[in-house]
Design a protein around this motif. Sequence first.
Motif, short mmCIF file in Angstrom:
data_model
loop_
_atom_site.label_atom_id
_atom_site.label_comp_id
_atom_site.label_asym_id
_atom_site.label_seq_id
_atom_site.Cartn_x
_atom_site.Cartn_y
_atom_site.Cartn_z
N LYS A 300 0.78 -1.19 -0.04
CA LYS A 300 -0.14 0.00 -0.04
C LYS A 300 1.01 1.23 -0.03
CE LYS A 300 -3.88 2.31 2.08
NZ LYS A 300 -4.04 2.81 3.70
N GLU A 304 1.40 4.24 -2.92
CA GLU A 304 1.29 5.67 -2.65
C GLU A 304 2.58 6.23 -3.24
OE1 GLU A 304 0.62 6.92 1.29
OE2 GLU A 304 1.12 8.89 0.90
N ILE A 410 -7.64 4.34 -5.89
CA ILE A 410 -8.19 5.06 -4.73
C ILE A 410 -7.68 6.38 -4.81
CG2 ILE A 410 -7.92 4.96 -2.27
CD1 ILE A 410 -7.07 2.16 -2.29
N ARG A 412 -7.33 10.19 -3.54
CA ARG A 412 -7.01 10.97 -2.04
C ARG A 412 -6.74 12.44 -2.60
NH1 ARG A 412 -2.20 8.29 1.58
NH2 ARG A 412 -3.37 6.74 2.43
N HIS A 430 -12.15 6.81 7.22
CA HIS A 430 -11.29 6.85 6.22
C HIS A 430 -10.50 5.59 6.30
CE1 HIS A 430 -7.86 8.88 3.96
NE2 HIS A 430 -7.09 7.90 4.95
N GLU A 434 -10.17 2.64 3.46
CA GLU A 434 -9.00 2.67 2.71
C GLU A 434 -8.24 1.22 2.62
OE1 GLU A 434 -5.59 5.29 2.53
OE2 GLU A 434 -6.89 6.60 0.97
N MET A 450 -2.99 4.46 -6.48
CA MET A 450 -3.56 5.67 -5.66
C MET A 450 -3.35 7.01 -6.43
SD MET A 450 -2.64 6.53 -1.91
CE MET A 450 -2.86 4.60 -1.07
#
Length: 682
Positions: A300, A304, A410, A412, A430, A434, A450
């Motif tokens: 993850k 990012e 995802i 953000r 959140h 997530e 992301m």
Amino acid sequence: MDEQRFAWNEMTVGVCYYPEHWDESLWANDLDRMLANGITVIRIAEFAWSIFERTEGEFSFDLFDRFLSLCAEKGMKVIFGTPTATPPAWLTQKYPEVLNATQSGVLMRHGLRRHYNYNSPVYRQKTCVIVEELAKHYATHPSIIGWQIDNEFNCEVNDFYSQADHDAFRVFLQKRYGTLDALNAAWGTVFWSQTYTEWDQIHVPRPTPNGSINPHLHLDYIRFVSESAISFCGLQADILRKYLRPGVFITTNGMFGHLDNHRMTDEQLDVYTYDSYPNFAFLLERAGKLDQLRDRWSSKSLTEVRSICPHFGIMEQQGGPGSWYNRMETPTPRPGQLRLWAMQSVAHGADYISFFRWRTCTFGTEIYWHGLLNYDNRDNRRLREVAGFAADLKKLQPLCGAQMDAGFAIVRDYDNVWDAEIDTLHRAIHNQSENAIFEASQLYHTPCDMLYLRANTTLQDLAPYKALFMPHASILTQDRVRLLEEYVQQGGTLVVGCRTGYKDECGRCVMDPMPGLLQPLTATDVADFTFTSPAEPVPCAAWDGETFEMPVYNDVLTPLDGAKVLARFTGSYYAGEAALTEHAYGKGRVLHLGGTFTVENTRRILAHLELLEPMRTLVEAPESIELVMRKKDGRRWLFALNYNSFPVSIQLKKPLVSLLTGKESTGNFELAPYGVDVWKVE
Ligand code: GAL
């Protein structure tokens, strides 16, 4: 997204090395053994300020000159660090105003690192001096291929409460708001008589009766911390750029909170590097905070990182068991795990992998933070594993610069990330959503990216994704909604969850019905809402005869004109009301979930969107295996990573040739414990 200014054109293996920690008699042998084991780059000097400037204004480059001459002789390439994470004792003693402070104003003293603050005029000046001296002296050194600024901005601590921060916060706010009237309105200071009548009354957060502060001030304070770090990074980047040869890159390492890493990278850096320590998962697991993904959670973070810089490097890849003398006890990586974790980085887009560190330090805070070698300096299984990985990486050369193949992202933005940090309602939903969406994407082999919505994000950044999951954007702005609308208009699918769109950019609540600015897209109204009650069973929703849980928080949806109800609540006082809706809009559609995302409801939604398991015609794997696809110039490569301590079988649905072994396989294929393989797909 801005184009990145530097990318590796060859998959490269590196290691972090500290010549100042070792007797000089070890240097030549160390470099020889690194090269013999496939390590061709080292990162040095990032904590060596007291070597370069032992007392104020007295510079010495001898030690690193000797070491760099040896590097040149041996053909070792170097990334050189600026040492500003570790101000020397003479500096903090003479100028205590450079120190960071606790919220109560107690100065953080010498003895660890990152004890300085970004805003002290003295620290900024001393930083300019040391960076300029180093740049002048080393910029043209033939072995140096890149520079690392500081080390891990906002690591150890990402809050700043020094006097310099109180002062700089006011300047930041004056720029942002212009007048005190505008600031008072933005922060709603009429509430509890907080109105400011002079700028000097304003401070970064200070102790209050129970620790709570004005939430709008709090949000601006985090923006201010980020701005301060970026400006401090820029101070150094500007100096380096005056001296560097063309082609020499500027980077920094690590990814920490209270920092807009995207902006820092776009504005100040040529390439971004991350520090990957998947073993931290075991600490969280011990604390009861992690589930089955364990070290797969690092994927993850890597996802990012990829959003910040698609072709990134790893400056510090776990090289051994890591603990300090007083914290963070973790187990020794099992045979295969170092290679697995390095391959996890490669699978997610890293083209440079540098291990931390060459040899474990025999003194200091990190005596148990093991490098590849132990104190005894003998070749060992970790070094052999890294040599094997370096050999593997040569075979993966065609993948250098390849992109990740992800069907959905995802979404953000920093406003919401930071709002979710300070606002407990937002945080609860959140984190739940997530993590669940990411977990579903991992378990059901549906890779995701992301995507951060930023001022320079365009439709081109959104368009490659079939669906965007924006779970709980409490804060919505006109610009972001306009972009999302364009995306949906031209055929994209937007999926949002509860508590969408009830705040403005200051974090104040708006007086429109939820989901606020998105209402024309969702065609829903939120009639009622609640945290789920511990006194009732977890509410469920029924969708085509199947039910799934809707934990943590529920928005009771009223479908407006054109919205179709997909699922209805089956429990609590709102049983029978809409829990999930779908609205066709332009060429696309918008789904509104009146709750938080779980692994199960995400799986259902992905299946409904026909996005689930995009690789299923090629490979079938159990949930505990991570599958990743990378693509470049019409070619694709499949990674399978086994995080288990036992062998696991996967099914290859057509004959595939492994890049690592050269063998063709089809049907049942056994991945060894902690094993990895990579196949060319087409
Ligand atoms: C990183 C840091 C390294 C080393 C390592 C182990 O966060 O950049 O310098 O401290 O952790 O603790």
